[in-house]
Design an enzyme around this catalytic site. Structure first.
Site, PDB file in Angstrom:
ATOM      1  N   LYS A  44     -13.992   4.700  -2.508  1.00 45.06           N
ATOM      2  CA  LYS A  44     -13.325   3.572  -1.831  1.00 45.06           C
ATOM      3  C   LYS A  44     -12.487   4.071  -0.662  1.00 45.06           C
ATOM      4  O   LYS A  44     -12.550   3.526   0.434  1.00 45.06           O
ATOM      5  CB  LYS A  44     -12.456   2.837  -2.848  1.00 45.06           C
ATOM      6  CG  LYS A  44     -11.329   2.018  -2.279  1.00 45.06           C
ATOM      7  CD  LYS A  44     -10.492   1.434  -3.407  1.00 45.06           C
ATOM      8  CE  LYS A  44      -9.134   0.918  -3.019  1.00 45.06           C
ATOM      9  NZ  LYS A  44      -8.185   1.886  -2.480  1.00 45.06           N
ATOM     10  N   ASN A  45     -11.714   5.133  -0.900  1.00 44.07           N
ATOM     11  CA  ASN A  45     -10.780   5.573   0.137  1.00 44.07           C
ATOM     12  C   ASN A  45     -11.448   6.342   1.270  1.00 44.07           C
ATOM     13  O   ASN A  45     -10.791   6.697   2.242  1.00 44.07           O
ATOM     14  CB  ASN A  45      -9.642   6.394  -0.485  1.00 44.07           C
ATOM     15  CG  ASN A  45      -8.700   5.506  -1.285  1.00 44.07           C
ATOM     16  OD1 ASN A  45      -8.830   4.280  -1.272  1.00 44.07           O
ATOM     17  ND2 ASN A  45      -7.756   6.113  -1.984  1.00 44.07           N
ATOM     18  N   CYS A  48       3.205  -4.705  -1.589  1.00 42.33           N
ATOM     19  CA  CYS A  48       2.333  -5.105  -2.677  1.00 42.33           C
ATOM     20  C   CYS A  48       3.039  -4.735  -3.963  1.00 42.33           C
ATOM     21  O   CYS A  48       4.165  -4.260  -3.953  1.00 42.33           O
ATOM     22  CB  CYS A  48       0.957  -4.456  -2.552  1.00 42.33           C
ATOM     23  SG  CYS A  48       1.001  -2.701  -2.752  1.00 42.33           S
ATOM     24  N   ARG A  77       5.447  -0.357   1.131  1.00 42.65           N
ATOM     25  CA  ARG A  77       4.339   0.091   1.970  1.00 42.65           C
ATOM     26  C   ARG A  77       4.500  -0.252   3.456  1.00 42.65           C
ATOM     27  O   ARG A  77       3.718  -1.017   4.034  1.00 42.65           O
ATOM     28  CB  ARG A  77       3.014  -0.426   1.413  1.00 42.65           C
ATOM     29  CG  ARG A  77       2.884  -0.125  -0.067  1.00 42.65           C
ATOM     30  CD  ARG A  77       1.510  -0.310  -0.610  1.00 42.65           C
ATOM     31  NE  ARG A  77       0.630   0.791  -0.287  1.00 42.65           N
ATOM     32  CZ  ARG A  77      -0.574   0.950  -0.812  1.00 42.65           C
ATOM     33  NH1 ARG A  77      -1.027   0.095  -1.669  1.00 42.65           N
ATOM     34  NH2 ARG A  77      -1.325   1.971  -0.469  1.00 42.65           N
ATOM     35  N   ASP A  89      -2.822   7.795  -7.667  1.00 45.21           N
ATOM     36  CA  ASP A  89      -3.848   6.816  -8.075  1.00 45.21           C
ATOM     37  C   ASP A  89      -4.400   7.091  -9.473  1.00 45.21           C
ATOM     38  O   ASP A  89      -5.179   6.286  -9.996  1.00 45.21           O
ATOM     39  CB  ASP A  89      -5.015   6.823  -7.073  1.00 45.21           C
ATOM     40  CG  ASP A  89      -4.645   6.129  -5.767  1.00 45.21           C
ATOM     41  OD1 ASP A  89      -3.563   5.535  -5.681  1.00 45.21           O
ATOM     42  OD2 ASP A  89      -5.468   6.186  -4.824  1.00 45.21           O
ATOM     43  N   ARG A 132     -11.218  -4.846  -7.072  1.00 44.23           N
ATOM     44  CA  ARG A 132     -10.925  -4.400  -5.697  1.00 44.23           C
ATOM     45  C   ARG A 132     -11.355  -2.953  -5.505  1.00 44.23           C
ATOM     46  O   ARG A 132     -11.657  -2.544  -4.388  1.00 44.23           O
ATOM     47  CB  ARG A 132      -9.407  -4.452  -5.450  1.00 44.23           C
ATOM     48  CG  ARG A 132      -8.866  -5.726  -4.921  1.00 44.23           C
ATOM     49  CD  ARG A 132      -7.395  -5.538  -4.559  1.00 44.23           C
ATOM     50  NE  ARG A 132      -7.225  -4.267  -3.864  1.00 44.23           N
ATOM     51  CZ  ARG A 132      -6.213  -3.418  -4.055  1.00 44.23           C
ATOM     52  NH1 ARG A 132      -5.242  -3.710  -4.897  1.00 44.23           N
ATOM     53  NH2 ARG A 132      -6.140  -2.286  -3.385  1.00 44.23           N
TER      54      ARG A 132
HETATM   55  C1  UD1 Z   1      -3.720   5.950   0.551  1.00 44.40           C
HETATM   56  C2  UD1 Z   1      -4.763   5.498  -0.431  1.00 44.40           C
HETATM   57  C3  UD1 Z   1      -4.116   5.069  -1.739  1.00 44.40           C
HETATM   58  C4  UD1 Z   1      -3.230   6.197  -2.285  1.00 44.40           C
HETATM   59  C5  UD1 Z   1      -2.264   6.686  -1.221  1.00 44.40           C
HETATM   60  C6  UD1 Z   1      -1.463   7.904  -1.640  1.00 44.40           C
HETATM   61  C7  UD1 Z   1      -6.486   4.581   1.007  1.00 44.40           C
HETATM   62  C8  UD1 Z   1      -7.238   3.378   1.443  1.00 44.40           C
HETATM   63  N1  UD1 Z   1      -5.497   4.364   0.125  1.00 44.40           N
HETATM   64  O1  UD1 Z   1      -2.872   4.822   0.794  1.00 44.40           O
HETATM   65  O2  UD1 Z   1      -5.150   4.772  -2.680  1.00 44.40           O
HETATM   66  O3  UD1 Z   1      -2.488   5.717  -3.381  1.00 44.40           O
HETATM   67  O4  UD1 Z   1      -2.979   7.027  -0.021  1.00 44.40           O
HETATM   68  O5  UD1 Z   1      -2.309   8.925  -2.022  1.00 44.40           O
HETATM   69  O6  UD1 Z   1      -6.814   5.699   1.360  1.00 44.40           O
HETATM   70  N2  UD1 Z   1       4.629   5.346   4.074  1.00 44.40           N
HETATM   71  C9  UD1 Z   1       5.681   5.004   4.894  1.00 44.40           C
HETATM   72  N3  UD1 Z   1       5.403   4.633   6.191  1.00 44.40           N
HETATM   73  C10 UD1 Z   1       4.113   4.592   6.681  1.00 44.40           C
HETATM   74  C11 UD1 Z   1       3.068   4.949   5.813  1.00 44.40           C
HETATM   75  C12 UD1 Z   1       3.342   5.324   4.517  1.00 44.40           C
HETATM   76  O7  UD1 Z   1       6.853   5.020   4.489  1.00 44.40           O
HETATM   77  O8  UD1 Z   1       3.945   4.255   7.868  1.00 44.40           O
HETATM   78  C13 UD1 Z   1       4.918   5.714   2.660  1.00 44.40           C
HETATM   79  C14 UD1 Z   1       4.299   4.703   1.682  1.00 44.40           C
HETATM   80  O9  UD1 Z   1       5.130   3.583   1.504  1.00 44.40           O
HETATM   81  C15 UD1 Z   1       4.149   5.540   0.432  1.00 44.40           C
HETATM   82  C16 UD1 Z   1       3.837   6.943   0.994  1.00 44.40           C
HETATM   83  O10 UD1 Z   1       4.262   6.932   2.354  1.00 44.40           O
HETATM   84  O11 UD1 Z   1       5.357   5.575  -0.259  1.00 44.40           O
HETATM   85  C17 UD1 Z   1       2.359   7.308   0.923  1.00 44.40           C
HETATM   86  O12 UD1 Z   1       1.605   6.349   1.619  1.00 44.40           O
HETATM   87  P1  UD1 Z   1       0.228   6.704   2.351  1.00 44.40           P
HETATM   88  O13 UD1 Z   1      -0.108   8.140   2.158  1.00 44.40           O
HETATM   89  O14 UD1 Z   1       0.285   6.172   3.742  1.00 44.40           O
HETATM   90  O15 UD1 Z   1      -0.760   5.816   1.500  1.00 44.40           O
HETATM   91  P2  UD1 Z   1      -1.870   4.833   2.032  1.00 44.40           P
HETATM   92  O16 UD1 Z   1      -2.574   5.429   3.206  1.00 44.40           O
HETATM   93  O17 UD1 Z   1      -1.310   3.465   2.142  1.00 44.40           O
END
Ligand code: UD1
Length: 431
Positions: free
Chosen positions: A29-30, A123, A128, A316, A408
């Site tokens: 998925k990711n 969410c 996020r 995850d 999902r």
């Molecule tokens: C991706 C994965 C998700 C996984 C996560 C962490 C996909 C589609 N999803 O989500 O399954 O759980 O990585 O391994 O690949 N953050 C900020 N600001 C930002 C972006 C992130 O503060 O602009 C924080 C988030 O709130 C969270 C942490 O950083 O606490 C990690 O988020 P991130 O690595 O960005 O996860 P996703 O890309 O959303």
């Protein structure tokens, strides 16, 4: 008086049967989500193989259609024709369905020079935010504006050297794509190093872009502002395997004290989970692309587990591991360091007989002898999968509601578990 009736799908699980057999892990998925978004970077016809048929992918496909792409599912792949993408704004109602649509900012900037999305919002597992995405785009030279929940982005990307304040997976992927719009080259430091980012790099390179270093904390992106031509011939791409799906099934096998062989999974990308299983007393045998697991003895607690960016223990997989640890000998501490509220399933587990206490970021789980089947509700994707695992481990019937969360991210979870002997049915029922 007649109340309106809604139909929902629930899993009905009869627990206590050890899962046995063989399972082939599906595409990730990711990887699918950023790679589908990346088909917009360059017009072409793309055949993406092993793409999972899951809710998040369906939502991404709908967004691609709304931007002017044509998509169709074939037996083994999804075909995306992005040659006529003409829109640059992701419709709000589609954005609301899936936060990963934020990736389209990067790919639309490459294609159209501008992009408009809506902030994905929080969410169930936490706030996020997308501040790292936005500040990275600004440092690349784009102008980013916000108006209530809308985010607009345009301008010329000059590239340069940027350092992420935190190795966000999504921001790394988004900025790699956005940097392709550059008239100069970009170096991104303190990147996330997840295997799915390496997969995105593989896809982008296969269609003519130059990206190097994914899988390390520094990625180099060659600006490709001049590269406007559509791809001449259809492009085939095979997605990376879904390490989270693999671990979910493995937790179900271990939780039911079964034995199974998993094909299409490289042990190297789930190393931290394998080490955790081994500490618990699970037997693991693996080779290049296959893992076999079974439980020879009484399982014990793995001790303290802390979720971390790759290659640490994946957030995850944390909920699924929690279910597993409800029935092993001893105390387990799970510390969630990535998301702020990722214990949504714990009350249902307690209701099933688990002994869990939450102290801030820590869940302390005391192993018990048995769980009993109950009616429970999935509140997010991985928490829902954890409840399915608990249902398979429990005595009696468990009904898991809210299965759309699970769907999902898992294609036909009930079919896969049934193929291993699990007694699980997905039933359409009235609310
Ligand atoms: C991706 C994965 C998700 C996984 C996560 C962490 C996909 C589609 N999803 O989500 O399954 O759980 O990585 O391994 O690949 N953050 C900020 N600001 C930002 C972006 C992130 O503060 O602009 C924080 C988030 O709130 C969270 C942490 O950083 O606490 C990690 O988020 P991130 O690595 O960005 O996860 P996703 O890309 O959303």
């Amino acid at each position: 008086m007649d109340w309106e009736v809604f139909w929902v799908e629930n899993y009905h699980i009869e627990g206590g049967v050890p899962l046995r057999g063989e399972y082939r892990v599906k595409g990730a998925k990711n990887s699918a989500l950023p790679i589908l978004a990346a088909t917009v970077c360059r017009g072409g016809v793309y055949e993406i193989y092993d793409c999972p048929r899951i809710g998040d992918v369906f939502a991404m496909v709908e967004i691609l259609n709304s931007l002017g792409a044509k998509t169709k599912w074939e037996e083994e792949c999804i075909v995306v024709d992005s040659r006529n993408v003409s829109e640059f704004a992701v419709p709000e109602h589609l954005m609301a369905e899936m936060r990963s649509s934020v990736f389209l900012m990067g790919s639309l900037l490459v294609r159209s020079g501008e992009a408009q999305i809506h902030k994905p919002g929080g969410c169930k597992i936490g706030k996020r935010p997308i501040d790292i995405h936005i500040s990275g785009l600004e440092q690349l030279g784009f102008e980013v504006g916000t108006e209530e929940e809308k985010v607009f982005c345009k301008g010329v990307c000059h590239g340069g050297k940027i350092t992420l304040p935190y190795p966000s997976v999504g921001a790394t992927e988004n900025l790699i794509m956005a940097a392709l719009a550059g008239d100069g080259d970009t170096i991104i430091q303190n990147c996330a190093i997840e295997p799915e980012i390496v997969d995105l790099q593989g896809f982008l390179r296969s269609v003519g872009f130059q990206v190097f270093g994914a899988g390390t904390d520094t990625v180099f992106v060659k600006g490709a502002r001049g590269l406007k031509r559509n791809l001449g011939t259809p492009k085939m791409y095979f997605l990376l395997e879904d390490r989270i799906e693999a671990v979910t099934y493995m937790c179900a096998v271990v939780g039911t004290r079964g034995r199974a062989v998993f094909r299409n999974i490289r042990p190297s990308i789930i190393n931290e989970v394998i080490k955790t299983f081994e500490r618990m007393g699970v037997e693991v045998r693996s080779c290049e692309n296959m893992v076999e697991i079974w439980c020879g003895k009484t399982l014990k607690s793995p001790g303290i587990i802390v979720t971390q960016p790759y290659p640490g223990f994946p957030t995850d997989c944390q909920p699924q591991l929690m279910s597993l640890c409800t029935k092993v000998k001893g105390l387990t501490t799970i510390r969630e360091e990535i998301f702020e509220s990722r214990f949504t399933h714990k009350n249902d587990l307690i209701n099933m007989g688990a002994d869990i206490e939450i102290c801030g970021k820590n869940a302390i789980i005391k192993g018990t002898d048995f769980l009993r089947g109950k009616e429970v509700e999935a509140r997010d994707l991985r928490g829902g999968a954890a409840l399915v695992i608990a249902g398979l481990m429990a005595e009696g019937e468990t009904v898991v509601k809210g299965t759309f969360h699970v769907q999902r991210g898992y294609e036909d979870l009930e079919k896969g578990l049934k193929s291993l002997g699990g007694l699980i049915e997905k039933k359409r029922e009235k609310t």
